[in-house]
Design a protein around this motif. Structure first.
Motif, short mmCIF file in Angstrom:
data_model
loop_
_atom_site.label_atom_id
_atom_site.label_comp_id
_atom_site.label_asym_id
_atom_site.label_seq_id
_atom_site.Cartn_x
_atom_site.Cartn_y
_atom_site.Cartn_z
N TYR A 111 0.98 -1.21 -0.12
CA TYR A 111 -0.12 0.00 0.05
C TYR A 111 0.83 1.28 0.15
CZ TYR A 111 -4.56 -2.32 0.38
OH TYR A 111 -5.52 -3.04 0.16
N SER A 112 2.11 1.36 0.72
CA SER A 112 2.97 2.38 0.54
C SER A 112 3.22 2.82 -0.73
CB SER A 112 4.17 2.09 1.36
OG SER A 112 3.85 2.03 2.54
N HIS A 113 3.30 2.00 -1.60
CA HIS A 113 3.49 2.19 -3.29
C HIS A 113 2.49 2.99 -3.75
CE1 HIS A 113 7.30 0.44 -4.54
NE2 HIS A 113 7.17 -0.41 -3.62
N LEU A 114 1.12 2.91 -3.27
CA LEU A 114 0.08 3.52 -3.74
C LEU A 114 -0.27 4.67 -3.13
CD1 LEU A 114 -2.16 0.36 -4.07
CD2 LEU A 114 -0.85 1.51 -6.06
N ILE A 115 0.43 5.06 -1.95
CA ILE A 115 -0.08 6.38 -1.26
C ILE A 115 0.98 7.44 -1.33
CG2 ILE A 115 -1.78 5.25 0.10
CD1 ILE A 115 0.35 5.46 2.37
N ARG A 116 2.10 6.94 -1.66
CA ARG A 116 3.41 7.96 -1.68
C ARG A 116 3.63 8.28 -3.38
NH1 ARG A 116 9.06 8.23 1.55
NH2 ARG A 116 9.76 9.91 0.73
N PRO A 117 3.54 9.50 -3.71
CA PRO A 117 3.69 9.55 -4.99
C PRO A 117 5.00 9.39 -5.53
CG PRO A 117 2.55 11.53 -3.81
CD PRO A 117 3.01 10.49 -2.96
N HIS A 118 5.07 8.52 -6.71
CA HIS A 118 6.27 8.19 -7.08
C HIS A 118 5.98 7.52 -8.45
CE1 HIS A 118 5.54 4.65 -4.95
NE2 HIS A 118 6.55 4.11 -5.72
N GLN A 119 6.82 7.11 -9.34
CA GLN A 119 7.00 6.36 -10.38
C GLN A 119 7.09 5.04 -9.88
OE1 GLN A 119 6.13 7.28 -13.75
NE2 GLN A 119 5.89 8.99 -12.54
N SER A 161 2.23 6.41 -9.19
CA SER A 161 1.46 5.80 -8.29
C SER A 161 -0.07 6.13 -8.12
CB SER A 161 2.07 5.73 -6.91
OG SER A 161 2.20 7.10 -6.39
N GLU A 162 -0.27 7.30 -8.33
CA GLU A 162 -1.64 7.69 -8.25
C GLU A 162 -2.43 7.38 -9.15
OE1 GLU A 162 -1.21 12.20 -8.13
OE2 GLU A 162 -0.81 12.11 -6.02
N ARG A 163 -2.04 7.30 -10.57
CA ARG A 163 -2.74 6.62 -11.63
C ARG A 163 -3.10 5.14 -11.37
NH1 ARG A 163 -0.88 9.44 -17.35
NH2 ARG A 163 -2.24 11.30 -16.78
N ILE A 164 -2.03 4.33 -10.83
CA ILE A 164 -2.17 2.73 -10.45
C ILE A 164 -3.17 2.77 -9.57
CG2 ILE A 164 -1.08 0.96 -9.69
CD1 ILE A 164 1.58 2.10 -11.23
N ALA A 165 -3.22 3.61 -8.39
CA ALA A 165 -4.09 3.60 -7.13
C ALA A 165 -5.54 3.89 -7.81
CB ALA A 165 -3.77 4.65 -6.29
N ARG A 166 -5.65 4.71 -8.71
CA ARG A 166 -6.97 5.10 -9.29
C ARG A 166 -7.53 3.68 -10.04
NH1 ARG A 166 -6.03 9.04 -12.64
NH2 ARG A 166 -5.48 10.32 -11.11
N PHE A 167 -6.65 3.03 -10.85
CA PHE A 167 -7.12 1.95 -11.67
C PHE A 167 -7.29 0.79 -10.91
CE2 PHE A 167 -4.97 -1.75 -14.28
CZ PHE A 167 -6.48 -1.96 -14.83
N PHE A 196 -2.42 -5.34 -5.65
CA PHE A 196 -1.29 -4.83 -6.28
C PHE A 196 -0.08 -5.44 -5.66
CE2 PHE A 196 2.05 -1.60 -6.06
CZ PHE A 196 2.25 -1.34 -7.19
N ILE A 197 0.98 -5.83 -6.31
CA ILE A 197 2.19 -6.32 -5.95
C ILE A 197 3.40 -5.40 -6.80
CG2 ILE A 197 3.88 -8.38 -5.82
CD1 ILE A 197 1.18 -9.95 -6.25
N PRO A 198 4.15 -4.71 -5.87
CA PRO A 198 5.22 -3.90 -6.52
C PRO A 198 6.00 -4.84 -6.80
CG PRO A 198 4.91 -3.62 -3.89
CD PRO A 198 3.76 -4.49 -4.19
N LEU A 199 6.61 -4.39 -7.88
CA LEU A 199 7.79 -5.23 -8.53
C LEU A 199 9.31 -4.66 -8.50
CD1 LEU A 199 6.04 -6.48 -11.98
CD2 LEU A 199 6.25 -7.52 -9.81
N HIS A 200 9.24 -3.64 -7.49
CA HIS A 200 10.65 -3.01 -6.92
C HIS A 200 10.22 -2.62 -5.40
CE1 HIS A 200 9.20 1.18 -7.30
NE2 HIS A 200 8.62 0.86 -8.25
N SER A 201 11.17 -2.75 -4.94
CA SER A 201 11.04 -2.43 -3.51
C SER A 201 11.60 -1.01 -3.02
CB SER A 201 11.56 -3.53 -2.52
OG SER A 201 13.00 -3.52 -2.90
N TYR A 202 11.34 -0.38 -1.95
CA TYR A 202 11.76 0.68 -1.57
C TYR A 202 13.53 0.53 -1.29
CZ TYR A 202 7.31 2.44 -0.86
OH TYR A 202 5.92 3.02 -0.97
#
Length: 140
Positions: free
Chosen positions: A48-56, A105-111, A124-130
Motif C-alpha cells: 500500500y505504501s507504493h500507492l499512497i506515496r507519489p512516485h513512479q 502511483s496515483e494513476r495506478i491507485a485509481r485503476f 497490487f504487488i510492487p515489482l521493485h522495493s523501496y
C-alpha cells in the motif's frame, strides 16, 4: 547477544474462521502467530505504501472474481497510460487477470480502486522495493 527490536503488543479482532485458519497455519509451519502477522503487516504496508506515496512505480495487479462483473478490455483501455501488459486465464473454474502496470502511483491507485469498485479481488504487488534514495515512509 541478539539485537532485539522493541515490540508493542495490541489487540486485533478477526472473524473466527480467519483466526482458526491463522492458528492452523501457525501450527503446520511451526511458526508463531505473531511472526506470521508481522510478515503479513510488513507486506501490506509495503504494497500500500507504493500507492499512497507519489512516485513512479512498476507492479503487478492480480485480479480474481471478475466473472460477469466488468468489461475488462474497456477498463484496460481507459487506463492504457499505466497498463503495460495484461493476460487473461481460466484456472480452477475461475477467471484470472494479470496486469503489469508502470507509471505514476496515483494513476495506478485509481485503476486499482476502479477494479475493486466492481467487486473484484484486486491485489497490487510492487515489482521493485523501496531502497537506495527512496526511503520507505513507514518501515524506516
Amino acid at each position: 547477544m541478539r539485537n532485539e527490536v522493541a515490540k508493542r503488543r495490541f489487540g486485533v479482532s478477526l472473524p473466527e474462521s480467519l483466526a482458526k485458519a491463522l492458528d492452523e497455519l501457525s501450527a503446520r509451519l511451526s511458526v508463531p502467530r505473531s511472526a506470521l502477522i508481522q510478515e503479513a503487516v510488513e507486506n501490506l504496508i509495503e504494497d500500500y505504501s507504493h500507492l499512497i506515496r507519489p512516485h513512479q512505480c512498476v507492479g503487478l495487479i492480480v485480479v480474481t472474481g471478475i466473472e460477469g462483473k466488468l468489461d475488462t478490455q474497456r477498463l484496460l483501455e481507459e487506463h492504457r497510460q499505466v497498463v503495460r501488459s495484461s493476460s487473461h486465464y481460466h484456472a480452477g473454474g475461475r477467471c484470472l487477470e494479470l496486469i503489469v502496470v508502470e507509471g505514476h502511483s496515483e494513476r495506478i491507485a485509481r485503476f486499482l480502486s476502479e477494479l475493486r469498485a466492481f467487486g473484484c479481488n484486486a491485489r497490487f504487488i510492487p515489482l521493485h522495493s523501496y531502497g537506495g534514495s527512496f526511503e520507505h515512509p513507514y518501515l524506516g
